[in-house]
Design a protein around this motif. Structure first.
Motif, PDB file in Angstrom:
ATOM      1  N   LEU A  55      40.246  31.386  45.230  1.00  0.00           N
ATOM      2  CA  LEU A  55      41.556  31.872  45.653  1.00  0.00           C
ATOM      3  C   LEU A  55      41.591  33.377  45.872  1.00  0.00           C
ATOM      4  O   LEU A  55      42.516  33.895  46.487  1.00  0.00           O
ATOM      5  N   GLU A  56      40.576  34.068  45.367  1.00  0.00           N
ATOM      6  CA  GLU A  56      40.522  35.515  45.544  1.00  0.00           C
ATOM      7  C   GLU A  56      40.323  35.844  47.025  1.00  0.00           C
ATOM      8  O   GLU A  56      39.526  35.207  47.707  1.00  0.00           O
ATOM      9  N   ASP A  57      41.060  36.809  47.520  1.00  0.00           N
ATOM     10  CA  ASP A  57      40.897  37.242  48.907  1.00  0.00           C
ATOM     11  C   ASP A  57      41.103  36.086  49.885  1.00  0.00           C
ATOM     12  O   ASP A  57      40.389  35.961  50.876  1.00  0.00           O
ATOM     13  N   LEU A  58      42.087  35.228  49.601  1.00  0.00           N
ATOM     14  CA  LEU A  58      42.363  34.151  50.553  1.00  0.00           C
ATOM     15  C   LEU A  58      43.049  34.726  51.793  1.00  0.00           C
ATOM     16  O   LEU A  58      43.467  35.882  51.826  1.00  0.00           O
ATOM     17  N   SER A  59      43.157  33.921  52.820  1.00  0.00           N
ATOM     18  CA  SER A  59      43.794  34.345  54.065  1.00  0.00           C
ATOM     19  C   SER A  59      44.806  33.299  54.489  1.00  0.00           C
ATOM     20  O   SER A  59      44.723  32.129  54.106  1.00  0.00           O
ATOM     21  N   ALA A 111      56.163  39.084  52.190  1.00  0.00           N
ATOM     22  CA  ALA A 111      54.897  39.809  52.067  1.00  0.00           C
ATOM     23  C   ALA A 111      54.631  40.265  50.638  1.00  0.00           C
ATOM     24  O   ALA A 111      53.478  40.319  50.190  1.00  0.00           O
ATOM     25  N   GLY A 112      55.701  40.583  49.888  1.00  0.00           N
ATOM     26  CA  GLY A 112      55.523  41.040  48.519  1.00  0.00           C
ATOM     27  C   GLY A 112      54.952  39.986  47.595  1.00  0.00           C
ATOM     28  O   GLY A 112      54.498  40.311  46.485  1.00  0.00           O
ATOM     29  N   ASP A 113      54.975  38.717  48.024  1.00  0.00           N
ATOM     30  CA  ASP A 113      54.412  37.639  47.215  1.00  0.00           C
ATOM     31  C   ASP A 113      52.926  37.431  47.481  1.00  0.00           C
ATOM     32  O   ASP A 113      52.309  36.567  46.841  1.00  0.00           O
ATOM     33  N   LEU A 114      52.381  38.186  48.413  1.00  0.00           N
ATOM     34  CA  LEU A 114      50.951  38.137  48.686  1.00  0.00           C
ATOM     35  C   LEU A 114      50.291  39.407  48.139  1.00  0.00           C
ATOM     36  O   LEU A 114      50.874  40.486  48.232  1.00  0.00           O
ATOM     37  N   PRO A 115      49.082  39.294  47.591  1.00  0.00           N
ATOM     38  CA  PRO A 115      48.399  40.497  47.128  1.00  0.00           C
ATOM     39  C   PRO A 115      48.145  41.459  48.289  1.00  0.00           C
ATOM     40  O   PRO A 115      47.858  41.021  49.419  1.00  0.00           O
ATOM     41  N   ALA A 165      52.966  45.964  55.978  1.00  0.00           N
ATOM     42  CA  ALA A 165      53.214  45.349  54.679  1.00  0.00           C
ATOM     43  C   ALA A 165      52.000  45.432  53.762  1.00  0.00           C
ATOM     44  O   ALA A 165      51.961  44.752  52.726  1.00  0.00           O
ATOM     45  N   GLU A 166      51.017  46.253  54.117  1.00  0.00           N
ATOM     46  CA  GLU A 166      49.785  46.441  53.339  1.00  0.00           C
ATOM     47  C   GLU A 166      48.950  45.170  53.274  1.00  0.00           C
ATOM     48  O   GLU A 166      48.216  44.934  52.327  1.00  0.00           O
ATOM     49  N   LEU A 167      49.091  44.349  54.311  1.00  0.00           N
ATOM     50  CA  LEU A 167      48.224  43.198  54.504  1.00  0.00           C
ATOM     51  C   LEU A 167      47.216  43.538  55.591  1.00  0.00           C
ATOM     52  O   LEU A 167      47.316  44.577  56.236  1.00  0.00           O
ATOM     53  N   ILE A 180      52.951  30.473  51.021  1.00  0.00           N
ATOM     54  CA  ILE A 180      52.841  31.673  50.192  1.00  0.00           C
ATOM     55  C   ILE A 180      53.220  31.349  48.746  1.00  0.00           C
ATOM     56  O   ILE A 180      52.556  31.800  47.795  1.00  0.00           O
ATOM     57  N   ASP A 181      54.263  30.540  48.565  1.00  0.00           N
ATOM     58  CA  ASP A 181      54.655  30.144  47.212  1.00  0.00           C
ATOM     59  C   ASP A 181      53.534  29.354  46.540  1.00  0.00           C
ATOM     60  O   ASP A 181      53.245  29.543  45.349  1.00  0.00           O
ATOM     61  N   TRP A 182      52.924  28.444  47.300  1.00  0.00           N
ATOM     62  CA  TRP A 182      51.823  27.662  46.729  1.00  0.00           C
ATOM     63  C   TRP A 182      50.667  28.568  46.315  1.00  0.00           C
ATOM     64  O   TRP A 182      50.104  28.405  45.220  1.00  0.00           O
ATOM     65  N   ALA A 183      50.306  29.511  47.169  1.00  0.00           N
ATOM     66  CA  ALA A 183      49.188  30.410  46.874  1.00  0.00           C
ATOM     67  C   ALA A 183      49.454  31.231  45.619  1.00  0.00           C
ATOM     68  O   ALA A 183      48.568  31.409  44.765  1.00  0.00           O
ATOM     69  N   ARG A 184      50.667  31.735  45.485  1.00  0.00           N
ATOM     70  CA  ARG A 184      51.004  32.524  44.302  1.00  0.00           C
ATOM     71  C   ARG A 184      50.898  31.672  43.035  1.00  0.00           C
ATOM     72  O   ARG A 184      50.305  32.085  42.033  1.00  0.00           O
ATOM     73  N   ALA A 185      51.459  30.472  43.077  1.00  0.00           N
ATOM     74  CA  ALA A 185      51.421  29.595  41.912  1.00  0.00           C
ATOM     75  C   ALA A 185      49.990  29.182  41.569  1.00  0.00           C
ATOM     76  O   ALA A 185      49.621  29.103  40.387  1.00  0.00           O
TER      77      ALA A 185
END
Length: 285
Positions: free
Chosen positions: A8-12, A27-31, A59-61, A269-274
Protein backbone atom coordinates in the motif's frame (compact mmCIF):
# COMPACT_ATOMS: atom_id res chain seq x y z
CA UNK A 1 7.64 -3.66 7.21
CA UNK A 2 4.56 -5.87 6.97
CA UNK A 3 3.96 -6.87 3.36
CA UNK A 4 0.47 -5.37 3.19
CA UNK A 5 1.82 -2.02 4.36
CA UNK A 6 4.60 -2.30 1.76
CA UNK A 7 2.09 -3.02 -1.02
CA UNK A 8 0.00 0.00 0.00
CA UNK A 9 3.00 2.29 0.32
CA UNK A 10 3.29 4.74 -2.57
CA UNK A 11 0.07 3.53 -4.17
CA UNK A 12 -1.41 5.38 -7.14
CA UNK A 13 -4.93 6.27 -8.23
CA UNK A 14 -6.35 6.84 -11.69
CA UNK A 15 -8.82 9.60 -12.54
CA UNK A 16 -10.39 11.30 -15.51
CA UNK A 17 -10.56 15.07 -15.89
CA UNK A 18 -14.16 14.86 -14.66
CA UNK A 19 -12.82 13.77 -11.26
CA UNK A 20 -10.81 16.97 -10.69
CA UNK A 21 -13.22 18.58 -8.23
CA UNK A 22 -13.51 15.35 -6.21
CA UNK A 23 -9.73 14.99 -6.16
CA UNK A 24 -9.31 18.52 -4.83
CA UNK A 25 -11.96 17.97 -2.17
CA UNK A 26 -10.40 14.72 -0.93
CA UNK A 27 -6.70 15.32 -1.62
CA UNK A 28 -6.00 15.72 2.10
CA UNK A 29 -6.97 12.07 2.60
CA UNK A 30 -4.12 10.94 0.37
CA UNK A 31 -0.49 10.99 1.51
CA UNK A 32 1.56 13.80 -0.02
CA UNK A 33 3.35 12.44 -3.08
CA UNK A 34 0.61 9.99 -4.06
CA UNK A 35 0.66 9.45 -7.81
CA UNK A 36 -2.46 10.52 -9.68
CA UNK A 37 -2.79 9.19 -13.22
CA UNK A 38 -4.95 11.30 -15.54
CA UNK A 39 -6.38 9.25 -18.40
CA UNK A 40 -6.41 10.42 -22.02
CA UNK A 41 -10.05 10.04 -23.06
CA UNK A 42 -11.39 11.08 -26.43
CA UNK A 43 -14.32 12.76 -24.69
CA UNK A 44 -12.09 15.15 -22.72
CA UNK A 45 -9.83 17.84 -24.13
CA UNK A 46 -6.18 18.62 -23.46
CA UNK A 47 -6.99 21.74 -21.38
CA UNK A 48 -9.17 19.68 -19.01
CA UNK A 49 -6.51 17.00 -18.65
CA UNK A 50 -3.83 19.62 -18.00
CA UNK A 51 -5.98 21.25 -15.33
CA UNK A 52 -6.53 17.88 -13.64
CA UNK A 53 -2.76 17.28 -13.61
CA UNK A 54 -2.09 20.81 -12.34
CA UNK A 55 -4.69 20.40 -9.59
CA UNK A 56 -2.94 17.23 -8.43
CA UNK A 57 0.40 19.05 -8.32
CA UNK A 58 -1.09 21.96 -6.36
CA UNK A 59 -2.41 19.46 -3.81
CA UNK A 60 1.13 18.08 -3.28
CA UNK A 61 0.29 14.96 -5.23
CA UNK A 62 2.27 13.67 -8.21
CA UNK A 63 0.51 14.00 -11.57
CA UNK A 64 1.03 11.25 -14.14
CA UNK A 65 -0.77 12.40 -17.30
CA UNK A 66 -1.56 9.80 -19.98
CA UNK A 67 -0.74 10.11 -23.66
CA UNK A 68 -2.74 7.88 -25.98
CA UNK A 69 -0.61 7.35 -29.08
CA UNK A 70 -3.41 6.67 -31.56
CA UNK A 71 -5.33 9.76 -30.46
CA UNK A 72 -2.43 12.09 -31.39
CA UNK A 73 -3.01 13.62 -34.80
CA UNK A 74 0.52 14.82 -35.52
CA UNK A 75 3.99 15.38 -34.17
CA UNK A 76 3.06 18.99 -33.47
CA UNK A 77 0.10 17.82 -31.37
CA UNK A 78 2.42 15.66 -29.31
CA UNK A 79 4.84 18.56 -28.89
CA UNK A 80 1.98 20.86 -27.87
CA UNK A 81 0.75 18.32 -25.32
CA UNK A 82 4.22 18.01 -23.80
CA UNK A 83 4.75 21.78 -23.78
CA UNK A 84 1.39 22.30 -22.08
CA UNK A 85 2.17 19.77 -19.38
CA UNK A 86 5.60 21.28 -18.83
CA UNK A 87 4.03 24.73 -18.38
CA UNK A 88 1.95 23.21 -15.55
CA UNK A 89 4.92 21.33 -13.98
CA UNK A 90 3.15 18.08 -14.84
CA UNK A 91 5.59 16.60 -17.36
CA UNK A 92 8.19 14.67 -15.37
CA UNK A 93 6.19 11.44 -15.20
CA UNK A 94 4.02 10.36 -18.10
CA UNK A 95 2.10 7.21 -18.92
CA UNK A 96 2.03 6.22 -22.59
CA UNK A 97 -0.59 3.85 -24.00
CA UNK A 98 -1.61 2.85 -27.49
CA UNK A 99 -5.20 4.02 -27.03
CA UNK A 100 -8.56 2.67 -28.12
CA UNK A 101 -9.03 3.91 -31.72
CA UNK A 102 -8.53 1.15 -34.28
CA UNK A 103 -7.08 3.63 -36.77
CA UNK A 104 -4.39 6.05 -35.58
CA UNK A 105 -5.28 9.73 -35.93
CA UNK A 106 -1.67 10.52 -36.86
CA UNK A 107 1.84 9.04 -37.10
CA UNK A 108 1.80 7.11 -33.80
CA UNK A 109 0.29 3.65 -33.99
CA UNK A 110 1.61 2.48 -30.63
CA UNK A 111 3.08 3.64 -27.35
CA UNK A 112 6.45 2.46 -28.66
CA UNK A 113 6.20 4.93 -31.55
CA UNK A 114 5.76 7.81 -29.09
CA UNK A 115 8.63 6.59 -26.93
CA UNK A 116 10.96 6.15 -29.91
CA UNK A 117 10.14 9.64 -31.19
CA UNK A 118 12.63 11.04 -28.68
CA UNK A 119 10.24 13.88 -27.87
CA UNK A 120 9.62 12.71 -24.30
CA UNK A 121 13.26 13.00 -23.28
CA UNK A 122 13.53 16.27 -25.19
CA UNK A 123 10.61 17.65 -23.15
CA UNK A 124 12.25 16.80 -19.82
CA UNK A 125 10.29 13.65 -19.03
CA UNK A 126 12.11 11.53 -16.44
CA UNK A 127 9.84 8.50 -16.04
CA UNK A 128 7.66 6.73 -18.60
CA UNK A 129 4.88 4.42 -17.52
CA UNK A 130 3.71 1.58 -19.76
CA UNK A 131 0.99 -1.06 -19.55
CA UNK A 132 1.15 -4.73 -18.58
CA UNK A 133 -1.59 -7.30 -19.24
CA UNK A 134 -1.67 -10.17 -16.71
CA UNK A 135 -4.76 -11.64 -18.38
CA UNK A 136 -3.80 -10.77 -21.93
CA UNK A 137 -5.56 -8.44 -24.36
CA UNK A 138 -8.70 -9.33 -26.30
CA UNK A 139 -7.20 -8.15 -29.61
CA UNK A 140 -3.44 -8.78 -29.20
CA UNK A 141 -1.61 -12.11 -28.94
CA UNK A 142 0.28 -12.76 -25.71
CA UNK A 143 3.69 -13.04 -27.38
CA UNK A 144 3.13 -9.72 -29.12
CA UNK A 145 2.32 -8.17 -25.73
CA UNK A 146 5.51 -9.55 -24.21
CA UNK A 147 7.59 -8.40 -27.17
CA UNK A 148 6.09 -4.91 -26.87
CA UNK A 149 6.85 -4.80 -23.15
CA UNK A 150 10.49 -5.75 -23.76
CA UNK A 151 10.83 -3.28 -26.61
CA UNK A 152 9.28 -0.41 -24.66
CA UNK A 153 11.39 -0.92 -21.56
CA UNK A 154 14.52 -1.15 -23.74
CA UNK A 155 13.62 2.01 -25.67
CA UNK A 156 12.98 3.90 -22.44
CA UNK A 157 16.33 2.78 -21.01
CA UNK A 158 18.15 3.66 -24.24
CA UNK A 159 17.06 7.29 -23.78
CA UNK A 160 18.25 7.42 -20.18
CA UNK A 161 14.71 7.46 -18.80
CA UNK A 162 13.14 5.35 -16.04
CA UNK A 163 10.39 2.86 -16.80
CA UNK A 164 7.48 1.76 -14.65
CA UNK A 165 4.76 -0.76 -15.49
CA UNK A 166 1.11 -0.52 -14.48
CA UNK A 167 -1.06 -3.54 -15.15
CA UNK A 168 -4.59 -3.73 -16.44
CA UNK A 169 -6.89 -4.47 -13.51
CA UNK A 170 -7.54 -8.05 -12.53
CA UNK A 171 -9.62 -10.06 -10.09
CA UNK A 172 -7.23 -13.04 -10.29
CA UNK A 173 -4.19 -12.95 -8.01
CA UNK A 174 -2.87 -16.19 -9.54
CA UNK A 175 -2.74 -14.60 -13.00
CA UNK A 176 -1.09 -11.45 -11.65
CA UNK A 177 1.62 -13.29 -9.72
CA UNK A 178 2.38 -15.55 -12.69
CA UNK A 179 2.66 -12.48 -14.93
CA UNK A 180 5.04 -10.73 -12.51
CA UNK A 181 7.20 -13.84 -12.32
CA UNK A 182 7.44 -14.09 -16.10
CA UNK A 183 8.28 -10.39 -16.38
CA UNK A 184 11.09 -10.75 -13.88
CA UNK A 185 12.35 -13.92 -15.61
CA UNK A 186 12.56 -11.92 -18.85
CA UNK A 187 14.77 -9.37 -17.14
CA UNK A 188 12.15 -6.64 -16.75
CA UNK A 189 13.17 -5.07 -13.45
CA UNK A 190 10.98 -1.96 -13.56
CA UNK A 191 8.63 -1.28 -10.64
CA UNK A 192 5.23 -2.86 -11.21
CA UNK A 193 1.97 -1.29 -10.11
CA UNK A 194 -0.76 -3.92 -9.95
CA UNK A 195 -4.08 -2.54 -11.16
CA UNK A 196 -7.09 -3.22 -8.95
CA UNK A 197 -10.57 -1.66 -8.99
CA UNK A 198 -11.49 0.51 -6.05
CA UNK A 199 -14.85 -0.16 -4.38
CA UNK A 200 -17.52 -0.07 -7.07
CA UNK A 201 -20.88 -1.55 -7.99
CA UNK A 202 -20.62 -5.17 -9.08
CA UNK A 203 -22.52 -4.55 -12.31
CA UNK A 204 -20.09 -1.76 -13.23
CA UNK A 205 -17.05 -3.90 -12.39
CA UNK A 206 -18.27 -6.76 -14.57
CA UNK A 207 -19.05 -4.39 -17.45
CA UNK A 208 -15.55 -2.91 -17.37
CA UNK A 209 -14.01 -6.36 -17.04
CA UNK A 210 -15.82 -7.68 -20.12
CA UNK A 211 -14.89 -4.57 -22.10
CA UNK A 212 -11.20 -5.04 -21.21
CA UNK A 213 -11.06 -8.80 -21.62
CA UNK A 214 -10.53 -9.43 -17.90
CA UNK A 215 -11.52 -12.88 -16.68
CA UNK A 216 -14.69 -13.07 -14.59
CA UNK A 217 -15.32 -16.77 -14.05
CA UNK A 218 -17.65 -17.68 -11.21
CA UNK A 219 -14.76 -18.98 -9.11
CA UNK A 220 -12.62 -15.89 -9.55
CA UNK A 221 -15.58 -13.59 -8.88
CA UNK A 222 -16.42 -15.48 -5.69
CA UNK A 223 -12.80 -15.20 -4.47
CA UNK A 224 -12.86 -11.48 -5.19
CA UNK A 225 -16.10 -11.05 -3.26
CA UNK A 226 -19.05 -10.94 -5.65
CA UNK A 227 -21.36 -13.24 -7.60
CA UNK A 228 -21.90 -13.36 -11.34
CA UNK A 229 -25.43 -14.63 -10.81
CA UNK A 230 -26.50 -11.61 -8.77
CA UNK A 231 -24.88 -8.40 -9.98
CA UNK A 232 -25.92 -6.34 -6.98
CA UNK A 233 -24.04 -4.56 -4.23
CA UNK A 234 -20.50 -3.25 -4.11
CA UNK A 235 -17.20 -5.11 -4.16
CA UNK A 236 -13.84 -3.86 -2.94
CA UNK A 237 -10.32 -5.19 -3.52
CA UNK A 238 -9.71 -6.40 0.06
CA UNK A 239 -9.67 -10.14 -0.70
CA UNK A 240 -7.51 -9.65 -3.78
CA UNK A 241 -5.01 -7.49 -1.88
CA UNK A 242 -4.86 -10.01 0.96
CA UNK A 243 -4.18 -12.88 -1.43
CA UNK A 244 -1.64 -10.92 -3.46
CA UNK A 245 0.17 -9.92 -0.26
CA UNK A 246 0.43 -13.54 0.84
CA UNK A 247 2.02 -14.51 -2.49
CA UNK A 248 4.61 -11.79 -2.97
CA UNK A 249 8.27 -12.43 -2.14
CA UNK A 250 11.46 -10.38 -2.46
CA UNK A 251 12.10 -12.06 -5.82
CA UNK A 252 9.03 -10.32 -7.26
CA UNK A 253 10.81 -6.98 -6.97
CA UNK A 254 9.11 -3.66 -6.32
CA UNK A 255 5.33 -4.10 -6.45
CA UNK A 256 2.72 -1.50 -5.49
CA UNK A 257 -1.01 -0.97 -6.06
CA UNK A 258 -2.69 1.14 -8.72
CA UNK A 259 -6.35 1.87 -8.03
CA UNK A 260 -8.78 2.24 -10.92
CA UNK A 261 -11.62 4.36 -9.62
CA UNK A 262 -14.32 3.80 -12.29
CA UNK A 263 -16.13 6.96 -11.22
CA UNK A 264 -15.90 6.21 -7.49
CA UNK A 265 -12.87 8.32 -6.56
CA UNK A 266 -14.11 9.41 -3.13
CA UNK A 267 -14.93 5.83 -2.12
CA UNK A 268 -11.58 4.63 -3.45
CA UNK A 269 -9.66 7.25 -1.45
CA UNK A 270 -11.62 6.26 1.67
CA UNK A 271 -10.79 2.61 1.07
CA UNK A 272 -7.08 3.37 0.61
CA UNK A 273 -6.93 5.38 3.82
CA UNK A 274 -8.69 2.66 5.83
CA UNK A 275 -6.50 -0.07 4.32
CA UNK A 276 -3.30 1.80 5.22
CA UNK A 277 -4.52 2.42 8.77
CA UNK A 278 -5.41 -1.25 9.17
CA UNK A 279 -2.06 -2.42 7.80
CA UNK A 280 0.22 -0.26 9.94
CA UNK A 281 -0.57 -1.89 13.32
CA UNK A 282 0.19 -5.28 11.80
CA UNK A 283 3.88 -4.43 11.53
CA UNK A 284 4.19 -3.57 15.23
CA UNK A 285 5.27 -6.20 17.77
Amino acid sequence: MHRTATLLEDLSVEITARDTATLVAHAGDLPAGTRVSVTHLGTEGAPERREAAAAAARAELVPVPHLAARRLGSESELRDALDGLRAHDAHERLFVVGGDPRTPAGPYASALDVIRSGLLAEAGVAEVGITGYPEGHPAIADEALWAALRDKTAAIADQGLTASVTTQFSFDADAVVAWIERARALGIAAPIRVGVPGPAGVRRLVAFARRCGVGTSAGIARKYGFSLTSLVGTAGPDRFVEELTSRLEDAHGEVRLHLYTFGTLAATIDWARAAREAAVPAERP
